[in-house]
Design a protein around this motif. Sequence first.
Motif, PDB file in Angstrom:
ATOM      1  N   LYS B  90       0.722  -1.409   0.348  1.00 50.00           N
ATOM      2  CA  LYS B  90      -0.106   0.112   0.095  1.00 50.00           C
ATOM      3  C   LYS B  90       0.828   1.357   0.105  1.00 50.00           C
ATOM      4  O   LYS B  90       0.645   2.257  -0.336  1.00 50.00           O
ATOM      5  CB  LYS B  90      -0.479  -0.127   1.276  1.00 50.00           C
ATOM      6  N   GLY B 118      -1.013  -5.313  -8.230  1.00 49.68           N
ATOM      7  CA  GLY B 118      -0.806  -4.024  -8.007  1.00 49.68           C
ATOM      8  C   GLY B 118       0.718  -3.436  -8.191  1.00 49.68           C
ATOM      9  O   GLY B 118       1.243  -2.628  -8.645  1.00 49.68           O
ATOM     10  N   SER B 168      -3.834  -0.600 -10.051  1.00 47.68           N
ATOM     11  CA  SER B 168      -4.731   0.279  -8.709  1.00 47.68           C
ATOM     12  C   SER B 168      -4.569   1.456  -8.237  1.00 47.68           C
ATOM     13  O   SER B 168      -5.549   2.159  -8.151  1.00 47.68           O
ATOM     14  CB  SER B 168      -5.514  -1.000  -8.372  1.00 47.68           C
ATOM     15  N   ARG B 169      -3.173   1.567  -8.037  1.00 45.89           N
ATOM     16  CA  ARG B 169      -2.795   2.928  -7.517  1.00 45.89           C
ATOM     17  C   ARG B 169      -2.443   4.270  -8.267  1.00 45.89           C
ATOM     18  O   ARG B 169      -1.715   4.204  -8.746  1.00 45.89           O
ATOM     19  CB  ARG B 169      -1.359   2.701  -7.050  1.00 45.89           C
TER      20      ARG B 169
END
Lengths: 659, 218
Positions: B90, B118, B168-169
């Motif tokens: 993350k 990701g 996705s980030r």
Amino acid sequence: MSCWSLLDRCCEKCSCTLNNPCSNFIDCRITGPLCHDDEQCRELRTRRFEELRYGETGSKIRVPIASCTLATGSEAVYNAIREAVGKMRLKVTVTITGCHGLDFIDPWVEFTAKDMPTAIYGNVKPGDVPKLIEDYFIKRDVSKAFVLRDRKGTAAGEDKVPLLEELDFWRKQYKWVSRNCGFVNPESLEEYIANGGYKGLSRALKEGPERVIDEILRSGLRGRGGAGFPTGIKWRIARQQSATPKYVVANADEGDPGAFMNRLLAESDPFRIVEGLTIAGYTVGASQGYIFVRAEKPLMARRFQIAVEEARRHGLLGKNILNSGFDFDIEVILSAGAFVCGEETAMLAAIEGKRAWPRQRPPYPAERGLWNKPTVINNVETLAHAATIMAEGANKFTEVGTEKTKGTKMFCVTGSVQRVGAYEVPVGTSIRCLVEELAGGAMGNCKIKAVQIGGPSGGCIPANLLDLPIDYETLQSAGAIMGSGGIVVISDENCMVDVAKFFLTFTSAESCGKCVPCRVGLRVMWNILNKITNGEGSEEDIDTLRQLAETVRTSSLCALGGTAPNPVLSTLRYFMDEYKAHIKDRVCPAYVCSALIKYRINEESCIACRQCALNCPVNAIFRVEESGKYRIDEKACISCGVCFTVCPVKAISKVSASG
Amino acid sequence: MKVKIDGKEVEVEPGTTLLSAAEKVGIEIPRLCVIPGLYEGSSCRVCLVKTPAGRLFPACNYRVYRDEEFVSNSLDLWEMRRVNFELILKFHRIECWQCYRKGQCSLATLSKELMVEGIPVCSECPLSPSECLLQKGILCLGMITQSGCRAECLFSGGECWGCRGPISRRDLIERAFEHYIELGYDVKAVISKAEIFWNSLSELKIVKEAADRVVDRE
């Protein structure tokens, strides 16, 4: 008037000195000379007991000097009393004492005299002091007192004032560890011994460590720091370890916002904890003890320091304590004040001088702790309990409590209640009794919506479950924890999503950063809650939140991460409708979340005082020419709520932004 | 000492970590932060195993002193490992196009094992940073495309067309666009190439927004 104290030798026949300690020192001081019989020595003791109670001149004023009373100005009251007594030429002893936990009457003072009922005055201001002293000591009138401790029928207005024992918030308590709080001078070893102190240590030293463990096991004492591990078993494990030296540590690093019972206990009766730590050291075979105090509580640390020095000066710490051949000393250590320092392995690292990081258990500290040696860590309340159990006997301790957990626990009730304070009640008392009968229920016109038990890592228990008894197992199954014993009462003016976010703000900031779930997981959870309170949440967020909370709870390294999701999990469990309202309807039912509300001025009740317009930080409030009243420009308004608080006639109301 | 891991019994010395005990019977427990002898702080929480009673322990620093039984392969454990690994990603700067490890790292390996998305195609690209197609003026979508194809196109001499969809980030997409602009590519050209495969994807909106933000900033 004499200057003889209980700790001095009564006559030449007494052989007790620091180098040649007497094993009966404590009993001898209380029940009169044991090695010889002398009428004069006995009288000396009786007279000294009287002096300690009513002062050397027959009348005494006690002023509480503890952090809670200092915050409300008891130091000014103390100085005013000293000045007034001096000016009036009264023969009154003025001493300090601790706080008895009734924080809603702070600062209080206690007046006592031999021939007068003992009176407690609440919410005293320095300006009232001369009048109060005149009333009590000269006019002998107690009608203005808040409560009386006893009735003697010698003062005017005695019948108008209730007795302390008759009042709910005192009668329903069971004073066990906090028995001395607010009665004795916390800086005087003599007063502690006169009130039954050090009886436990002297008994323990005579009976031997195995009997002490048996007694503690028989009492069923469980750790009062939160986890509830049986203290006797912990001591036995450490005693069985072959590695030496061993250490004992008192955990006085109380960091929960809203919890202050450890501070109160340590500031009002520090000797009890020092005694408990000495008993623990004797039982497990340690020769060095540490008291780990939070640096933000300087008075607590100072009281501990004084207590340790006093005990050392009178041979109750050091070499050959009470002629038993047991050597023990205590060092007071200041923590740098991180919340995680309360976790036992992080605390050990901090004592060793390393960065306060917890480490994976096992090995448990009882096997390998401080410097890889067996270490017993107990909360200060547990140690105070142990000292009291050794003095009073396990049978008396087991009289109260539940089947699984005996004895009492101190709780701090804060938040929206009428009588904020620390109360000691038997384990198994219902939350309702604690919150409504002792603490007086919700403040003002509010209703109790939920009760947050166990500090920032506890859970929120809704109002319909208030009849639950407080013990470790019941609270755990209800989604909260006993924790250290902080209870925050949440009224219906609070938004539960916002409450959960508030506690996560604290725990995510206090996370030490060692393990991933706690460091990142809490931050991500906070982001989601922030999104929801801003009205940008979606349905999936709740599932993500629940899954994250479960993962953080189960896979974190230490108890901080393991309990930090509790506020989220418990609010998700009991207050799902509020989450749904935020997400689906974009409404905050309690009108708290500023992104979801707007303010409106009711023109009928507005008195055009212009206060709101003056205080508005963005100049969003303007005057309507026709009526002369004020109105809020909704486009410019940032929903800060300043106008709402400054309006003198409450003409401003909160409405939902969406409708 | 006898340790039973996933039903397989192994004889070990007292004090052995679970990780090495598992290796002896050929059970591979995923791990990330542990370097035996140097760091055994159990920070990443990826090597968690559990007792039959359900208590969790990190395999990297749990030392065996008595006969015990452990489970290292169950659905909830893999789920927990996956969530923890996602949490690590993350806030990690997954910019494989400029990282000298170029995907030869445990994060990339573990992301395949735990099926966490990701990581961009650059992590699998056979070309070294100096041979990057973008340097040669060939518009490649590797930086913003989800990996997992083993970079088939790049191995066969072509460029990445983004067939696996965007990563996705958002912040990573923004950084990738900054890199495109730095190398002199037109943002519109990148978007129109991406639209070939992503036209029906809702994520295309996110990519376009990110591109707009970068253009605004420049």
